[in-house]
Motif scaffolding. Sequence first.
Motif, PDB file in Angstrom:
ATOM      1  N   VAL A   1     -42.525   7.608   0.613  1.00 36.53           N
ATOM      2  CA  VAL A   1     -40.792   7.178   0.286  1.00 36.53           C
ATOM      3  C   VAL A   1     -39.981   8.598   1.686  1.00 36.53           C
ATOM      4  O   VAL A   1     -41.155   9.744   1.166  1.00 36.53           O
ATOM      5  N   SER A   2     -39.518   7.851   2.518  1.00 30.90           N
ATOM      6  CA  SER A   2     -38.906   9.229   3.173  1.00 30.90           C
ATOM      7  C   SER A   2     -37.378   9.707   2.425  1.00 30.90           C
ATOM      8  O   SER A   2     -36.474   8.360   2.372  1.00 30.90           O
ATOM      9  N   VAL A   3     -37.772  10.741   1.618  1.00 34.65           N
ATOM     10  CA  VAL A   3     -36.550  11.117   0.574  1.00 34.65           C
ATOM     11  C   VAL A   3     -36.914  12.919   1.190  1.00 34.65           C
ATOM     12  O   VAL A   3     -37.815  13.456   2.152  1.00 34.65           O
ATOM     13  N   PRO A   4     -35.835  13.209   0.781  1.00 32.60           N
ATOM     14  CA  PRO A   4     -35.887  15.392   1.166  1.00 32.60           C
ATOM     15  C   PRO A   4     -36.863  15.565   0.526  1.00 32.60           C
ATOM     16  O   PRO A   4     -37.277  15.487  -0.674  1.00 32.60           O
ATOM     17  N   GLN A   5     -37.925  16.158   1.175  1.00 31.45           N
ATOM     18  CA  GLN A   5     -38.722  17.178   0.355  1.00 31.45           C
ATOM     19  C   GLN A   5     -38.589  18.021  -0.408  1.00 31.45           C
ATOM     20  O   GLN A   5     -37.401  19.225  -0.065  1.00 31.45           O
ATOM     21  N   PRO A   6     -38.050  18.400  -2.029  1.00 27.91           N
ATOM     22  CA  PRO A   6     -38.387  18.845  -2.880  1.00 27.91           C
ATOM     23  C   PRO A   6     -39.034  20.487  -2.360  1.00 27.91           C
ATOM     24  O   PRO A   6     -40.096  20.385  -2.755  1.00 27.91           O
ATOM     25  N   ILE A   7     -38.579  21.091  -2.779  1.00 22.47           N
ATOM     26  CA  ILE A   7     -38.615  22.843  -2.902  1.00 22.47           C
ATOM     27  C   ILE A   7     -38.747  23.491  -3.933  1.00 22.47           C
ATOM     28  O   ILE A   7     -40.160  23.919  -4.957  1.00 22.47           O
ATOM     29  N   ALA A   8     -37.787  23.317  -4.944  1.00 16.24           N
ATOM     30  CA  ALA A   8     -37.728  24.190  -6.099  1.00 16.24           C
ATOM     31  C   ALA A   8     -36.747  23.653  -7.091  1.00 16.24           C
ATOM     32  O   ALA A   8     -35.722  22.989  -6.639  1.00 16.24           O
ATOM     33  N   VAL A   9     -36.968  23.798  -8.541  1.00 18.73           N
ATOM     34  CA  VAL A   9     -35.764  23.343  -9.327  1.00 18.73           C
ATOM     35  C   VAL A   9     -36.038  24.724 -10.022  1.00 18.73           C
ATOM     36  O   VAL A   9     -36.422  25.279 -10.981  1.00 18.73           O
ATOM     37  N   SER A  10     -34.621  24.352 -10.802  1.00 16.98           N
ATOM     38  CA  SER A  10     -33.932  25.818 -11.804  1.00 16.98           C
ATOM     39  C   SER A  10     -32.538  25.246 -12.768  1.00 16.98           C
ATOM     40  O   SER A  10     -31.670  25.702 -11.911  1.00 16.98           O
ATOM     41  N   GLY A  11     -33.094  24.953 -14.164  1.00 23.64           N
ATOM     42  CA  GLY A  11     -31.566  24.773 -14.357  1.00 23.64           C
ATOM     43  C   GLY A  11     -30.748  23.110 -13.691  1.00 23.64           C
ATOM     44  O   GLY A  11     -32.031  22.405 -13.761  1.00 23.64           O
ATOM     45  N   ASN A  12     -29.637  23.563 -13.422  1.00 19.75           N
ATOM     46  CA  ASN A  12     -29.102  22.765 -13.309  1.00 19.75           C
ATOM     47  C   ASN A  12     -29.022  22.646 -11.438  1.00 19.75           C
ATOM     48  O   ASN A  12     -28.275  21.862 -10.661  1.00 19.75           O
ATOM     49  N   VAL A  13     -29.929  23.682 -11.126  1.00 14.81           N
ATOM     50  CA  VAL A  13     -29.616  23.517  -9.325  1.00 14.81           C
ATOM     51  C   VAL A  13     -31.387  23.167  -8.712  1.00 14.81           C
ATOM     52  O   VAL A  13     -32.136  23.350  -9.343  1.00 14.81           O
ATOM     53  N   LEU A  14     -31.191  22.261  -8.159  1.00 11.14           N
ATOM     54  CA  LEU A  14     -31.830  21.642  -6.815  1.00 11.14           C
ATOM     55  C   LEU A  14     -32.636  21.755  -5.963  1.00 11.14           C
ATOM     56  O   LEU A  14     -31.190  22.362  -4.967  1.00 11.14           O
ATOM     57  N   VAL A  15     -33.343  22.338  -4.649  1.00 13.81           N
ATOM     58  CA  VAL A  15     -33.293  22.623  -3.924  1.00 13.81           C
ATOM     59  C   VAL A  15     -34.492  21.812  -2.400  1.00 13.81           C
ATOM     60  O   VAL A  15     -35.258  21.610  -3.425  1.00 13.81           O
ATOM     61  N   MET A  16     -33.538  21.296  -1.498  1.00 19.90           N
ATOM     62  CA  MET A  16     -34.761  20.138  -0.908  1.00 19.90           C
ATOM     63  C   MET A  16     -34.480  20.576   0.649  1.00 19.90           C
ATOM     64  O   MET A  16     -34.121  21.523   0.852  1.00 19.90           O
ATOM     65  N   ARG A  17     -35.373  19.833   1.351  1.00 18.10           N
ATOM     66  CA  ARG A  17     -35.417  20.001   2.531  1.00 18.10           C
ATOM     67  C   ARG A  17     -33.356  19.396   2.982  1.00 18.10           C
ATOM     68  O   ARG A  17     -32.725  18.819   2.626  1.00 18.10           O
ATOM     69  N   PHE A  18     -32.875  20.035   3.777  1.00 12.42           N
ATOM     70  CA  PHE A  18     -32.024  19.875   4.577  1.00 12.42           C
ATOM     71  C   PHE A  18     -32.009  18.794   5.997  1.00 12.42           C
ATOM     72  O   PHE A  18     -32.685  18.959   6.876  1.00 12.42           O
ATOM     73  N   LEU A  19     -31.236  17.605   5.583  1.00 14.28           N
ATOM     74  CA  LEU A  19     -31.243  16.352   6.433  1.00 14.28           C
ATOM     75  C   LEU A  19     -29.997  16.996   7.294  1.00 14.28           C
ATOM     76  O   LEU A  19     -28.933  16.372   6.861  1.00 14.28           O
ATOM     77  N   GLY A  20     -30.094  16.897   8.966  1.00 10.63           N
ATOM     78  CA  GLY A  20     -28.737  17.498   9.447  1.00 10.63           C
ATOM     79  C   GLY A  20     -29.621  18.846  10.433  1.00 10.63           C
ATOM     80  O   GLY A  20     -30.547  19.396  10.754  1.00 10.63           O
ATOM     81  N   GLU A  21     -28.048  19.415  10.994  1.00 12.73           N
ATOM     82  CA  GLU A  21     -28.710  20.578  11.179  1.00 12.73           C
ATOM     83  C   GLU A  21     -27.919  21.478  11.799  1.00 12.73           C
ATOM     84  O   GLU A  21     -26.019  20.920  11.771  1.00 12.73           O
ATOM     85  N   GLY A  22     -27.831  22.630  11.822  1.00 14.70           N
ATOM     86  CA  GLY A  22     -26.874  23.246  11.944  1.00 14.70           C
ATOM     87  C   GLY A  22     -25.332  23.489  11.365  1.00 14.70           C
ATOM     88  O   GLY A  22     -24.444  23.987  10.921  1.00 14.70           O
ATOM     89  N   GLY A  23     -26.175  23.234   9.383  1.00 13.90           N
ATOM     90  CA  GLY A  23     -25.034  23.203   8.308  1.00 13.90           C
ATOM     91  C   GLY A  23     -24.051  21.924   8.233  1.00 13.90           C
ATOM     92  O   GLY A  23     -23.466  21.604   7.622  1.00 13.90           O
ATOM     93  N   LEU A  24     -24.605  20.945   9.878  1.00 15.25           N
ATOM     94  CA  LEU A  24     -24.218  19.545   9.718  1.00 15.25           C
ATOM     95  C   LEU A  24     -24.577  19.167   8.922  1.00 15.25           C
ATOM     96  O   LEU A  24     -26.080  18.413   9.331  1.00 15.25           O
ATOM     97  N   ARG A  25     -24.753  18.034   8.765  1.00 15.75           N
ATOM     98  CA  ARG A  25     -25.177  16.902   7.402  1.00 15.75           C
ATOM     99  C   ARG A  25     -25.939  15.788   8.581  1.00 15.75           C
ATOM    100  O   ARG A  25     -24.599  15.211   9.308  1.00 15.75           O
ATOM    101  N   ALA A  26     -27.205  14.936   8.238  1.00 16.63           N
ATOM    102  CA  ALA A  26     -27.009  13.582   8.734  1.00 16.63           C
ATOM    103  C   ALA A  26     -25.822  13.045   8.544  1.00 16.63           C
ATOM    104  O   ALA A  26     -25.571  12.651   7.057  1.00 16.63           O
ATOM    105  N   PRO A  27     -25.932  11.571   8.653  1.00 16.90           N
ATOM    106  CA  PRO A  27     -24.862  10.328   8.780  1.00 16.90           C
ATOM    107  C   PRO A  27     -25.441   9.918   7.720  1.00 16.90           C
ATOM    108  O   PRO A  27     -26.810   9.576   8.087  1.00 16.90           O
ATOM    109  N   LEU A  28     -24.366   8.910   6.686  1.00 10.29           N
ATOM    110  CA  LEU A  28     -24.563   8.240   6.418  1.00 10.29           C
ATOM    111  C   LEU A  28     -24.862   7.209   6.636  1.00 10.29           C
ATOM    112  O   LEU A  28     -24.626   6.522   8.240  1.00 10.29           O
ATOM    113  N   LEU A  29     -25.897   6.488   5.710  1.00 12.36           N
ATOM    114  CA  LEU A  29     -26.049   4.564   6.545  1.00 12.36           C
ATOM    115  C   LEU A  29     -24.854   3.743   7.119  1.00 12.36           C
ATOM    116  O   LEU A  29     -24.412   3.419   8.166  1.00 12.36           O
ATOM    117  N   VAL A  30     -23.801   4.076   6.588  1.00 14.99           N
ATOM    118  CA  VAL A  30     -22.497   3.629   5.983  1.00 14.99           C
ATOM    119  C   VAL A  30     -21.739   4.028   7.490  1.00 14.99           C
ATOM    120  O   VAL A  30     -21.138   3.629   8.026  1.00 14.99           O
TER     121      VAL A  30
END
Length: 260
Positions: free
Chosen positions: A128-157
């Motif tokens: 399934v095409s989902v952001p690849q998870p990298i790590a998790v600790s407590g309430n913080v989750l790190v994963m792949r960023f979809l987008g570039e230069g700090g600008l997120r990819a657009p939502l389908l809507v």
Amino acid sequence: MSPHRLRVDREKSKVKDEDVIKTVEEVFDSFTNYHIYRLKNTMKAFRELRGTISAGKEARVYWAKGWKGEDVAVKIFLTSSAEFRKSIKNYISGDPRFPSLPSKFRELVYLWARKEYSNLSEMAKAGVSVPQPIAVSGNVLVMRFLGEGGLRAPLLVEAARELEAEDLERMLEMLIKDVESMVCRARLVHGDLSEYNVMIWEGRPWIIDVAQAVSLEHPKSRELLERDVSNVFSFFSHWLDVSEREESLRRSLEGCLESR
């Protein structure tokens, strides 16, 4: 416009100053700071936390840089949200993967973060095409960023109005395959799938926000799956004739549900 070149208007994607202030007040308590420190310095999940990507009722997402200069997303679940507190148990209670629930809300949020990490991992393994998870600790989750230069990819809507009919056809076909893989291979139901939880990046749809995803053994899995499927086809029906494909997907998913 080509789906490979879709961008979100920078002004629309900015988080207001008052949201940032609220974020600092709600997110960066001593417990969260500890987990951020652990992810950064011990687990080496990211190197530098940068700007806010989104500010929702349940979580805040930040753009960050990894140790090799790569873009990553850091998702921090709120531990003081009253609305979050009310809804979170509905997607955990009854899931056989989590036979017991913590009594403290903070621990429940930690479980919720681990649940999203686990769901992302299982979905990715299933293709399934989902952001690849990298790590998790407590309430913080790190994963792949979809987008570039700090600008997120657009939502389908957001992206749909810029796509040609043939691109929408392709997006729907890829999303159908992802839903089939999620249910039939990962044995999971998203539970909140819609045009607001799908991003368009690198010429294809990516399913996001999967913390609430439940196993097929969850007592509400069929109800949630029905809603997911209806949401997807209802959205695409504004541009495409989807009736045959909707019926075909329902038959395919029914076969997977019966074989569990």
